[in-house]
Design a protein around this motif. Structure first.
Motif, PDB file in Angstrom:
ATOM      1  N   SER A  10       0.698  -1.233  -0.035  1.00 29.01           N
ATOM      2  CA  SER A  10      -0.317   0.584   0.489  1.00 29.01           C
ATOM      3  C   SER A  10       1.117   1.433  -0.063  1.00 29.01           C
ATOM      4  O   SER A  10       0.396   1.934  -0.180  1.00 29.01           O
ATOM      5  N   ASP A  11       2.045   1.315   0.228  1.00 24.91           N
ATOM      6  CA  ASP A  11       2.887   2.104   0.469  1.00 24.91           C
ATOM      7  C   ASP A  11       3.536   2.698  -0.928  1.00 24.91           C
ATOM      8  O   ASP A  11       4.192   2.907  -1.233  1.00 24.91           O
ATOM      9  N   GLU A  12       3.494   2.268  -1.925  1.00 22.18           N
ATOM     10  CA  GLU A  12       4.089   2.629  -3.551  1.00 22.18           C
ATOM     11  C   GLU A  12       3.162   2.956  -4.612  1.00 22.18           C
ATOM     12  O   GLU A  12       1.312   3.158  -3.655  1.00 22.18           O
ATOM     13  N   GLU A  13       2.800   2.845  -5.278  1.00 25.07           N
ATOM     14  CA  GLU A  13       2.606   3.921  -6.294  1.00 25.07           C
ATOM     15  C   GLU A  13       1.417   2.526  -6.757  1.00 25.07           C
ATOM     16  O   GLU A  13       1.720   1.482  -7.199  1.00 25.07           O
ATOM     17  N   LEU A  14       0.220   3.087  -6.617  1.00 24.80           N
ATOM     18  CA  LEU A  14      -1.232   1.991  -7.064  1.00 24.80           C
ATOM     19  C   LEU A  14      -2.012   1.988  -7.725  1.00 24.80           C
ATOM     20  O   LEU A  14      -2.901   2.604  -8.251  1.00 24.80           O
ATOM     21  N   THR A  15      -1.475   3.574  -8.673  1.00 24.02           N
ATOM     22  CA  THR A  15      -1.995   4.294 -10.033  1.00 24.02           C
ATOM     23  C   THR A  15      -2.650   3.366 -10.885  1.00 24.02           C
ATOM     24  O   THR A  15      -3.530   3.351 -11.680  1.00 24.02           O
ATOM     25  N   ASP A  16      -2.064   1.762 -11.681  1.00 25.45           N
ATOM     26  CA  ASP A  16      -2.344   1.234 -12.479  1.00 25.45           C
ATOM     27  C   ASP A  16      -3.458  -0.127 -12.145  1.00 25.45           C
ATOM     28  O   ASP A  16      -4.449  -0.174 -12.572  1.00 25.45           O
ATOM     29  N   ILE A  17      -3.232  -0.014 -10.736  1.00 25.53           N
ATOM     30  CA  ILE A  17      -4.166  -0.991  -9.740  1.00 25.53           C
ATOM     31  C   ILE A  17      -6.029  -0.213 -10.063  1.00 25.53           C
ATOM     32  O   ILE A  17      -7.046  -1.149  -9.781  1.00 25.53           O
ATOM     33  N   LYS A  18      -5.550   1.078  -9.551  1.00 27.32           N
ATOM     34  CA  LYS A  18      -6.818   1.774  -9.022  1.00 27.32           C
ATOM     35  C   LYS A  18      -7.557   1.854 -10.596  1.00 27.32           C
ATOM     36  O   LYS A  18      -8.581   1.639 -10.604  1.00 27.32           O
ATOM     37  N   ARG A  19      -6.515   2.496 -11.980  1.00 28.25           N
ATOM     38  CA  ARG A  19      -7.116   2.482 -13.281  1.00 28.25           C
ATOM     39  C   ARG A  19      -7.859   0.775 -13.273  1.00 28.25           C
ATOM     40  O   ARG A  19      -9.456   0.771 -13.865  1.00 28.25           O
ATOM     41  N   ILE A  20      -7.175  -0.091 -13.293  1.00 26.23           N
ATOM     42  CA  ILE A  20      -7.929  -1.593 -13.228  1.00 26.23           C
ATOM     43  C   ILE A  20      -9.439  -1.189 -12.100  1.00 26.23           C
ATOM     44  O   ILE A  20     -10.345  -1.895 -12.972  1.00 26.23           O
ATOM     45  N   PHE A  21      -9.350  -1.110 -10.821  1.00 24.69           N
ATOM     46  CA  PHE A  21     -11.004  -1.743 -10.403  1.00 24.69           C
ATOM     47  C   PHE A  21     -11.485  -0.831 -10.399  1.00 24.69           C
ATOM     48  O   PHE A  21     -12.890  -1.255 -10.867  1.00 24.69           O
ATOM     49  N   GLU A  22     -11.659   0.678 -11.455  1.00 24.86           N
ATOM     50  CA  GLU A  22     -12.529   1.905 -11.407  1.00 24.86           C
ATOM     51  C   GLU A  22     -13.469   1.459 -12.710  1.00 24.86           C
ATOM     52  O   GLU A  22     -14.271   1.306 -12.840  1.00 24.86           O
ATOM     53  N   GLU A  23     -12.348   0.813 -13.821  1.00 24.49           N
ATOM     54  CA  GLU A  23     -12.831  -0.173 -15.241  1.00 24.49           C
ATOM     55  C   GLU A  23     -13.906  -0.975 -14.812  1.00 24.49           C
ATOM     56  O   GLU A  23     -14.429  -0.858 -15.424  1.00 24.49           O
ATOM     57  N   VAL A  24     -12.547  -1.881 -14.058  1.00 25.72           N
ATOM     58  CA  VAL A  24     -13.783  -2.979 -13.827  1.00 25.72           C
ATOM     59  C   VAL A  24     -14.832  -2.937 -12.991  1.00 25.72           C
ATOM     60  O   VAL A  24     -16.049  -3.579 -13.394  1.00 25.72           O
ATOM     61  N   TYR A  25     -15.163  -1.934 -12.494  1.00 24.70           N
ATOM     62  CA  TYR A  25     -15.849  -1.999 -11.122  1.00 24.70           C
ATOM     63  C   TYR A  25     -16.960  -0.824 -11.694  1.00 24.70           C
ATOM     64  O   TYR A  25     -17.543  -0.583 -10.718  1.00 24.70           O
ATOM     65  N   LYS A  26     -16.720  -0.169 -12.576  1.00 19.95           N
ATOM     66  CA  LYS A  26     -17.313   1.499 -13.038  1.00 19.95           C
ATOM     67  C   LYS A  26     -18.940   0.695 -12.441  1.00 19.95           C
ATOM     68  O   LYS A  26     -20.017   1.875 -11.790  1.00 19.95           O
ATOM     69  N   ASN A  27     -19.566  -0.210 -12.523  1.00 19.74           N
ATOM     70  CA  ASN A  27     -21.229  -0.607 -12.499  1.00 19.74           C
ATOM     71  C   ASN A  27     -21.457  -1.282 -10.770  1.00 19.74           C
ATOM     72  O   ASN A  27     -22.284  -2.020 -11.222  1.00 19.74           O
ATOM     73  N   MET A  28     -20.573  -1.767 -10.536  1.00 22.05           N
ATOM     74  CA  MET A  28     -20.521  -2.107  -8.955  1.00 22.05           C
ATOM     75  C   MET A  28     -19.941  -1.115  -7.497  1.00 22.05           C
ATOM     76  O   MET A  28     -19.321  -1.140  -7.426  1.00 22.05           O
ATOM     77  N   PRO A  29     -20.905   0.075  -7.822  1.00 24.00           N
ATOM     78  CA  PRO A  29     -20.441   1.000  -6.497  1.00 24.00           C
ATOM     79  C   PRO A  29     -19.655  -0.099  -5.366  1.00 24.00           C
ATOM     80  O   PRO A  29     -19.063   0.644  -4.643  1.00 24.00           O
ATOM     81  N   ASP A  30     -20.073  -1.331  -4.536  1.00 23.77           N
ATOM     82  CA  ASP A  30     -19.958  -1.423  -3.583  1.00 23.77           C
ATOM     83  C   ASP A  30     -18.700  -2.419  -3.379  1.00 23.77           C
ATOM     84  O   ASP A  30     -17.520  -1.963  -2.782  1.00 23.77           O
ATOM     85  N   ALA A  31     -17.926  -2.927  -4.842  1.00 21.71           N
ATOM     86  CA  ALA A  31     -16.889  -3.066  -5.275  1.00 21.71           C
ATOM     87  C   ALA A  31     -15.901  -2.557  -5.123  1.00 21.71           C
ATOM     88  O   ALA A  31     -14.969  -2.262  -4.591  1.00 21.71           O
TER      89      ALA A  31
END
Length: 143
Positions: A10-31
């Motif tokens: 969690s103390d490293e750069e997580l931008t790529d991970i956050k982008r994937i989560f945003e794209e995959v979970y865009k229609n799943m607000p809880d996730a």
């Protein structure tokens, strides 16, 4: 095709991970809320898989005590599904946990992902799935 994976904390750069989560979970607000709220948790490790230099899959795992962990997210971009990137992400997280002395890992999948975890060696329990260290076969590295 050049494919590789990276483990991050969690103390490293997580931008790529956050982008994937945003794209995959865009229609799943809880996730998406669960994924975002865990981004600063020091007990979580992340795996991200790249094809060339593009992040295509990501996952996270929370350490729970001295010998247990829980898979919290596995996400693969829609155009990259069916190419084993989710499997690679999951196996990276499992191998990391078992190397650190974790003996049991749980997951409570949502939706259609039950079969995905069974193929990796997870066994069904009442409220999800579990895999123990002795049931995990780490992928071999081939040259």
């Amino acid at each position: 095709m050049y494919i590789y994976g990276v483990l991050k904390n969690s103390d490293e750069e997580l931008t790529d991970i956050k982008r994937i989560f945003e794209e995959v979970y865009k229609n799943m607000p809880d996730a998406m809320h669960r994924a975002e709220s865990s981004m600063s948790d020091e007990n979580i490790v992340y795996a991200v898989v790249y094809e060339k230099d593009k992040a295509v899959a990501a996952g996270s795992m929370a350490f729970e005590g001295d010998d247990e962990a829980r898979i919290t997210q596995i996400a693969v971009r829609a155009e990259n599904r069916g190419l084993k990137y989710g499997d690679m992400t999951l196996r990276m997280l499992l191998a990391n946990a078992f190397q650190k002395g974790i003996s049991r890992i749980y997951v409570s999948p949502k939706g259609e992902s039950d079969g995905f975890f069974k193929k990796t060696g997870f066994h069904q329990m009442q409220d999800g799935y579990v895999i123990e260290k002795q049931d995990f076969i780490a992928p071999c590295h081939q040259k």
